[in-house]
Design a protein around this motif. Structure first.
Motif, PDB file in Angstrom:
ATOM      1  N   ASP A   1       0.826  -1.210   0.000  1.00 35.39           N
ATOM      2  CA  ASP A   1       0.000   0.000   0.000  1.00 35.39           C
ATOM      3  C   ASP A   1       0.857   1.256   0.000  1.00 35.39           C
ATOM      4  O   ASP A   1       0.554   2.231  -0.694  1.00 35.39           O
ATOM      5  CB  ASP A   1      -0.927   0.014   1.222  1.00 35.39           C
ATOM      6  CG  ASP A   1      -2.036  -1.016   1.119  1.00 35.39           C
ATOM      7  OD1 ASP A   1      -2.435  -1.330  -0.021  1.00 35.39           O
ATOM      8  OD2 ASP A   1      -2.496  -1.502   2.164  1.00 35.39           O
TER       9      ASP A   1
ATOM     10  N   THR B   1       1.056   4.005  -3.039  1.00 37.02           N
ATOM     11  CA  THR B   1       0.764   5.422  -2.813  1.00 37.02           C
ATOM     12  C   THR B   1       1.947   6.283  -3.218  1.00 37.02           C
ATOM     13  O   THR B   1       1.785   7.346  -3.833  1.00 37.02           O
ATOM     14  CB  THR B   1       0.422   5.676  -1.329  1.00 37.02           C
ATOM     15  OG1 THR B   1      -0.729   4.909  -0.973  1.00 37.02           O
ATOM     16  CG2 THR B   1       0.138   7.154  -1.080  1.00 37.02           C
TER      17      THR B   1
ATOM     18  N   ARG C   1      -5.279  10.763   2.912  1.00 34.78           N
ATOM     19  CA  ARG C   1      -6.596  10.109   2.962  1.00 34.78           C
ATOM     20  C   ARG C   1      -6.525   8.687   3.492  1.00 34.78           C
ATOM     21  O   ARG C   1      -7.523   8.136   3.984  1.00 34.78           O
ATOM     22  CB  ARG C   1      -7.215  10.098   1.567  1.00 34.78           C
ATOM     23  CG  ARG C   1      -6.512   9.143   0.601  1.00 34.78           C
ATOM     24  CD  ARG C   1      -7.108   9.160  -0.784  1.00 34.78           C
ATOM     25  NE  ARG C   1      -6.362   8.265  -1.680  1.00 34.78           N
ATOM     26  CZ  ARG C   1      -6.650   8.109  -2.962  1.00 34.78           C
ATOM     27  NH1 ARG C   1      -7.643   8.793  -3.488  1.00 34.78           N
ATOM     28  NH2 ARG C   1      -5.931   7.277  -3.698  1.00 34.78           N
ATOM     29  N   SER C   2      -5.360   8.030   3.369  1.00 38.19           N
ATOM     30  CA  SER C   2      -5.239   6.622   3.733  1.00 38.19           C
ATOM     31  C   SER C   2      -4.584   6.459   5.100  1.00 38.19           C
ATOM     32  O   SER C   2      -3.366   6.605   5.245  1.00 38.19           O
ATOM     33  CB  SER C   2      -4.435   5.860   2.674  1.00 38.19           C
ATOM     34  OG  SER C   2      -4.277   4.516   3.079  1.00 38.19           O
ATOM     35  N   ARG C   3      -5.365   6.173   6.087  1.00 38.99           N
ATOM     36  CA  ARG C   3      -4.838   5.904   7.421  1.00 38.99           C
ATOM     37  C   ARG C   3      -3.967   4.644   7.415  1.00 38.99           C
ATOM     38  O   ARG C   3      -2.985   4.550   8.149  1.00 38.99           O
ATOM     39  CB  ARG C   3      -5.993   5.726   8.405  1.00 38.99           C
ATOM     40  CG  ARG C   3      -6.764   6.987   8.708  1.00 38.99           C
ATOM     41  CD  ARG C   3      -6.066   7.808   9.741  1.00 38.99           C
ATOM     42  NE  ARG C   3      -6.782   9.025  10.080  1.00 38.99           N
ATOM     43  CZ  ARG C   3      -6.420   9.851  11.063  1.00 38.99           C
ATOM     44  NH1 ARG C   3      -5.339   9.568  11.775  1.00 38.99           N
ATOM     45  NH2 ARG C   3      -7.096  10.937  11.307  1.00 38.99           N
ATOM     46  N   LYS C   4      -4.342   3.695   6.572  1.00 36.43           N
ATOM     47  CA  LYS C   4      -3.603   2.428   6.516  1.00 36.43           C
ATOM     48  C   LYS C   4      -2.162   2.669   6.068  1.00 36.43           C
ATOM     49  O   LYS C   4      -1.220   2.087   6.612  1.00 36.43           O
ATOM     50  CB  LYS C   4      -4.302   1.466   5.550  1.00 36.43           C
ATOM     51  CG  LYS C   4      -3.673   0.078   5.494  1.00 36.43           C
ATOM     52  CD  LYS C   4      -4.466  -0.823   4.569  1.00 36.43           C
ATOM     53  CE  LYS C   4      -3.836  -2.219   4.519  1.00 36.43           C
ATOM     54  NZ  LYS C   4      -4.593  -3.123   3.612  1.00 36.43           N
TER      55      LYS C   4
END
Length: 239
Positions: free
Chosen positions: A162, A166, A222-225
């Motif tokens: 991930d 990104t 936007r992506s906490r992961k």
């Protein structure tokens, strides 16, 4: 001088409002975050749009504009880039887990690119010298791109899926949008070629700035992961 009520002034106010709204959105997204590693991304990204908002406000109100050799130069735009583009690269470098040498190289090339671009805008000797400075600035930009697609990308590839994905998305956005900047500059008024007028040039830079700063920030935050993965990797390295 920016003419009150002109299309150019409207564009600059739209840029101001867009950057200000982006800043407020990023503050809201990071509100209450306790993890120091993730806070770092929020802080950097907030400052990117906050600095840009102040820059656009100065241009919209006429303070960020000077005349050099009969050409209107938005000096505040270069001041903006001098601070915000290294911060953008720092976001990318932290995401990739880059070492200090890589970060220093990227920031150094970036500052050299912006400063030589400003030298071109301020040159009073004529189009030949302006375009020569533009060429030097592009040389630093090409070197910067090389480090982005080689060293930094190699380091990012070691991250989780991930995070690496990104990073690749943000890197590609930077490559595409940043490549457009010198193209707009050379066909615009500051090179003296003037294939496009100042209003069109201002609009194009505003679109690029909003995409490269606000758009970049939303994709990153936007992506906490993704941020969780970066934070965990940093904590493991510290241990």
């Amino acid at each position: 001088m920016v003419q009150p009520g002109s299309t150019e002034e409207l564009i600059l106010w739209i840029g101001t409002i867009g950057m200000a709204l982006g800043t407020l959105a990023f503050i809201a997204m990071g509100w209450g975050e306790k993890d120091e590693q993730k806070q770092e991304f929020y802080i950097i990204t907030i400052f990117i749009t906050a600095i840009a908002a102040v820059s656009y406000f100065s241009m919209a109100t006429g303070y960020g504009l000077i005349e050099v050799a009969g050409i209107d130069i938005y000096w505040a735009r270069y001041a903006d880039w001098l601070f915000t583009t290294p911060l953008l690269l720092l976001d990318l470098a932290l995401l990739a887990g880059a070492n200090r040498n890589t970060i220093a190289t990227l920031v150094g090339l970036d500052v050299a690119m912006v400063v030589t671009g400003l030298a071109g805008a301020l040159a009073t000797e004529g189009a030949t010298f302006r375009i020569a400075w533009w060429g030097i600035s592009c040389g630093f930009f090409v070197a910067l791109l090389y480090f982005l697609v080689s060293t930094l990308s190699q380091q990012a590839a070691k991250r989780s899926g991930d995070v690496a994905a990104t990073f690749s998305t943000l890197r590609n956005i930077v490559i595409v949008l940043w490549t457009a900047y010198p193209i707009v500059w050379i066909i615009g008024t500051e090179s003296t070629l003037g294939y496009i007028g100042l209003t069109t040039e201002t609009a194009l830079f505003a679109v690029l700035d909003l995409a490269a700063k606000v758009g970049f920030g939303f994709i990153l935050l936007r992506s906490r992961k993704v941020l969780d993965s970066v934070s965990s990797a940093a904590a493991q390295s510290a241990d």
